[in-house]
Design a protein around this motif. Structure first.
Motif, PDB file in Angstrom:
ATOM      1  N   PHE A   9      -2.202   3.850  -6.979  1.00 53.47           N
ATOM      2  CA  PHE A   9      -2.548   2.575  -6.347  1.00 53.47           C
ATOM      3  C   PHE A   9      -3.051   2.860  -4.930  1.00 53.47           C
ATOM      4  CE2 PHE A   9      -0.063   1.137  -9.844  1.00 53.47           C
ATOM      5  CZ  PHE A   9      -0.484  -0.165 -10.105  1.00 53.47           C
ATOM      6  N   ILE A  10      -4.167   2.228  -4.557  1.00 54.79           N
ATOM      7  CA  ILE A  10      -4.848   2.527  -3.301  1.00 54.79           C
ATOM      8  C   ILE A  10      -5.149   1.225  -2.556  1.00 54.79           C
ATOM      9  CG2 ILE A  10      -6.769   3.756  -2.226  1.00 54.79           C
ATOM     10  CD1 ILE A  10      -5.023   5.533  -4.029  1.00 54.79           C
ATOM     11  N   HIS A  11      -5.090   1.311  -1.239  1.00 56.67           N
ATOM     12  CA  HIS A  11      -5.305   0.171  -0.346  1.00 56.67           C
ATOM     13  C   HIS A  11      -6.435   0.536   0.623  1.00 56.67           C
ATOM     14  CE1 HIS A  11      -4.454  -2.902   2.644  1.00 56.67           C
ATOM     15  NE2 HIS A  11      -4.012  -2.021   3.510  1.00 56.67           N
ATOM     16  N   THR A  12      -7.594  -0.146   0.507  1.00 62.49           N
ATOM     17  CA  THR A  12      -8.779   0.201   1.289  1.00 62.49           C
ATOM     18  C   THR A  12      -9.177  -0.989   2.151  1.00 62.49           C
ATOM     19  OG1 THR A  12      -9.528   1.616  -0.537  1.00 62.49           O
ATOM     20  CG2 THR A  12     -11.144   1.067   1.162  1.00 62.49           C
ATOM     21  N   GLU A  13      -9.288  -0.780   3.453  1.00 60.83           N
ATOM     22  CA  GLU A  13      -9.541  -1.869   4.397  1.00 60.83           C
ATOM     23  C   GLU A  13     -10.991  -1.867   4.876  1.00 60.83           C
ATOM     24  OE1 GLU A  13      -6.725  -1.522   7.547  1.00 60.83           O
ATOM     25  OE2 GLU A  13      -5.020  -2.105   6.299  1.00 60.83           O
ATOM     26  N   PHE A  14     -11.543  -3.082   5.013  1.00 60.95           N
ATOM     27  CA  PHE A  14     -12.901  -3.271   5.504  1.00 60.95           C
ATOM     28  C   PHE A  14     -12.906  -4.329   6.602  1.00 60.95           C
ATOM     29  CE2 PHE A  14     -13.385  -1.815   1.145  1.00 60.95           C
ATOM     30  CZ  PHE A  14     -14.423  -0.893   1.222  1.00 60.95           C
ATOM     31  N   LEU A  15     -13.844  -4.180   7.519  1.00 62.28           N
ATOM     32  CA  LEU A  15     -14.162  -5.232   8.476  1.00 62.28           C
ATOM     33  C   LEU A  15     -15.466  -5.879   8.040  1.00 62.28           C
ATOM     34  CD1 LEU A  15     -13.286  -3.196  11.650  1.00 62.28           C
ATOM     35  CD2 LEU A  15     -12.194  -5.366  11.028  1.00 62.28           C
ATOM     36  N   LEU A  16     -15.496  -7.205   7.994  1.00 63.03           N
ATOM     37  CA  LEU A  16     -16.698  -7.917   7.562  1.00 63.03           C
ATOM     38  C   LEU A  16     -17.586  -8.145   8.780  1.00 63.03           C
ATOM     39  CD1 LEU A  16     -15.156 -10.416   4.985  1.00 63.03           C
ATOM     40  CD2 LEU A  16     -15.882  -8.033   4.682  1.00 63.03           C
ATOM     41  N   GLY A  17     -18.380  -7.122   9.081  1.00 63.67           N
ATOM     42  CA  GLY A  17     -19.254  -7.165  10.254  1.00 63.67           C
ATOM     43  C   GLY A  17     -20.504  -7.983  10.029  1.00 63.67           C
TER      44      GLY A  17
ATOM     45  N   VAL B 146      -8.704   4.037   4.600  1.00 58.23           N
ATOM     46  CA  VAL B 146      -8.219   4.150   3.225  1.00 58.23           C
ATOM     47  C   VAL B 146      -6.771   4.607   3.262  1.00 58.23           C
ATOM     48  CG1 VAL B 146      -8.547   5.257   0.977  1.00 58.23           C
ATOM     49  CG2 VAL B 146     -10.527   4.787   2.441  1.00 58.23           C
ATOM     50  N   ASN B 147      -5.910   3.933   2.517  1.00 65.17           N
ATOM     51  CA  ASN B 147      -4.508   4.324   2.410  1.00 65.17           C
ATOM     52  C   ASN B 147      -4.214   4.729   0.971  1.00 65.17           C
ATOM     53  OD1 ASN B 147      -4.204   1.538   4.454  1.00 65.17           O
ATOM     54  ND2 ASN B 147      -3.808   3.581   5.212  1.00 65.17           N
ATOM     55  N   GLY B 148      -3.804   5.962   0.789  1.00 67.22           N
ATOM     56  CA  GLY B 148      -3.629   6.497  -0.556  1.00 67.22           C
ATOM     57  C   GLY B 148      -2.302   6.152  -1.185  1.00 67.22           C
ATOM     58  N   ARG B 149      -1.960   4.878  -1.140  1.00 64.63           N
ATOM     59  CA  ARG B 149      -0.696   4.404  -1.734  1.00 64.63           C
ATOM     60  C   ARG B 149      -0.784   2.891  -1.904  1.00 64.63           C
ATOM     61  NH1 ARG B 149       0.126   0.783   2.471  1.00 64.63           N
ATOM     62  NH2 ARG B 149      -0.302   1.827   4.439  1.00 64.63           N
ATOM     63  N   LEU B 150       0.210   2.343  -2.592  1.00 66.22           N
ATOM     64  CA  LEU B 150       0.303   0.898  -2.773  1.00 66.22           C
ATOM     65  C   LEU B 150       0.370   0.213  -1.412  1.00 66.22           C
ATOM     66  CD1 LEU B 150       0.836  -1.503  -4.808  1.00 66.22           C
ATOM     67  CD2 LEU B 150       3.278  -1.067  -4.405  1.00 66.22           C
ATOM     68  N   ILE B 151      -0.337  -0.899  -1.268  1.00 64.09           N
ATOM     69  CA  ILE B 151      -0.269  -1.692  -0.047  1.00 64.09           C
ATOM     70  C   ILE B 151       1.185  -2.016   0.276  1.00 64.09           C
ATOM     71  CG2 ILE B 151      -0.576  -3.851  -1.339  1.00 64.09           C
ATOM     72  CD1 ILE B 151      -2.139  -4.930   1.066  1.00 64.09           C
TER      73      ILE B 151
END
Length: 417
Positions: free
Chosen positions: A271-279, A288-293
């Motif tokens: 399970f992976i948690h990937t963050e974005f900024l909506l520019g 990128v976080n290589g684990r469950l949120i």
């Protein structure tokens, strides 16, 4: 079966409790087991369970020592799966899984996700939209790197988490203050030693949103849903809420970007948690976080989907195909809260929330008599949360905002004379 948990997080104790309920053995390796006993109401019973073994090791953050310890545990009671809910220990978990020949993320993939400078450098030139950045491996080089990127910028430790020591720099004074503060930070507690690498990034304005995914055995990326992440505490970056949902106008683009990012980084399991900024020009990769949120979001997933993500992390580590928590008809969201001033907690009351539409639950993290800091610098300043449901994220967020004003927080505050 026997699950080896390399550290955890307070909410993740639920996963340990679930595994024990199913009849699995669980061994938790931790530098500080008392941390969980103080932070989680479930920890005492879980640790006392006859099938739970807690191994305290002050050297658990050392890869060599952890591998030695894991092999010792495996020899005494064969381990069938290795996992963690802790951001600090994803590389450790991947390394131990490889050592024992068990399912897990590639060590290179774990390193590329865990260390933010490796994420940036690996993706540079791949077409993934990222902020302009500079990477240094010596705090003495930060000032030059800031000049290269320019003000305003964001500076962050490459191996940080929970927005700790992440700061928006506006000018030279901010930079001097930050360097003085960072010089005092050598570790993150619980034996976690900080690496010297630091990222300086262009400041990107825009909503923070994350994609929750699961990479199945064989590297198939399945994007599950989105989590919005309202921020507060500027110039610090503190996450103040989360809603798990689907249907954002940019969802298809965010899912496609996430798949590309994970493939390029070699993130091939879990399970992976990937963050974005909506520019202004579209989504920009944050990290990128290589684990469950973490935080309350696995609970939101369960409310919406009926699937317990904590348990599915364990099932996947044991070699099973996990059930995936896609957002359902009910949208669930929550807000964290902190103290407006430093002081000592006398009581935190939620009685006025029970009759509000969509109320699901609320929890205080601090017991009466606990000293707390003002909510100011990172997610570690939270003192509680509340959770609501609704028909969509706008309604859920409105309900959470209304409820925040009804929490009864009583504190003993020393008044300056």
């Amino acid at each position: 079966m026997h699950v080896l948990m390399i550290e955890c997080n307070p909410n993740g104790i639920q996963g340990i409790a679930n595994a024990l309920e199913l009849g699995h053995d669980v061994t938790l390796v931790s530098a500080d087991p008392d941390f969980y006993l103080a932070a989680s109401p479930l920890a005492k019973d879980a640790f006392a369970h006859p099938r739970c073994q807690v191994v305290k090791s002050a050297q658990a953050f050392s890869i060599d020592e952890l591998e030695r310890l894991a092999k010792e545990i495996h020899a005494a009671n064969p381990v069938h799966g290795v996992t963690t809910y802790s951001e600090y220990h994803t590389v450790h978990t991947a390394t131990v899984a490889r050592s024992l020949g068990l399912p897990g993320m590639s060590v290179d993939g774990a390193l590329n996700a865990r260390h933010k400078h490796r994420t940036r450098l690996t993706l540079d030139g791949t077409g993934v939209r990222q902020p302009r950045f500079a990477h240094v491996d010596d705090p003495a080089k930060v000032e030059t790197a800031v000049r290269e990127v320019g003000f305003p910028c964001v500076v962050k430790p490459s191996d940080g988490t929970a927005s700790l020591h992440v700061l928006h720099l506006r000018d030279e004074q901010d930079l001097r203050d930050y360097l003085a503060e960072l010089e005092r930070v050598t570790d993150y507690g619980r034996g976690v030693v900080r690496i010297p690498d630091i990222l300086i990034e262009e400041f990107v304005e825009g909503e923070l949103i994350s994609v929750e995914s699961c990479v199945l055995a064989g590297g198939e990326v399945v994007n599950l849903g989105l989590t919005d992440r309202p921020l507060s505490g500027f110039p610090h970056f503190i996450e103040m809420g989360a809603t798990y949902f689907e249907g954002h106008p940019l969802q298809d683009e965010l899912f496609a970007m996430t798949t590309k990012v994970l493939n390029e980084l070699g993130v091939d399991f879990g399970f992976i948690h990937t963050e974005f900024l909506l520019g202004a020009d579209g989504p920009v990769l944050c990290e990128v976080n290589g684990r469950l949120i973490g935080g309350i979001v696995p609970t939101l997933m369960k409310i919406s989907s009926g699937v317990d993500a904590y348990l599915e992390v364990i099932r996947q580590a044991l070699g099973e195909r996990p059930e995936l928590p896609f957002p359902g008809g009910t949208t669930a969201g929550g807000h964290w809260f902190g103290a407006p001033v430093a002081g000592t907690v006398e009581s935190i009351g939620f009685d006025a929330l029970a009759d509000l539409p969509g109320f699901h639950s609320a929890q205080a993290y601090k017991k009466p008599g606990t000293a707390v800091d003002r909510l100011a610098k990172s997610n570690f300043d939270w003192i509680g949360h509340l959770i609501f449901t609704g028909e969509g994220r706008e309604q859920v967020n409105e309900r959470c905002e209304e409820a925040l004003g009804r929490i009864e927080l009583r504190m003993d505050v020393e008044v300056a004379r």
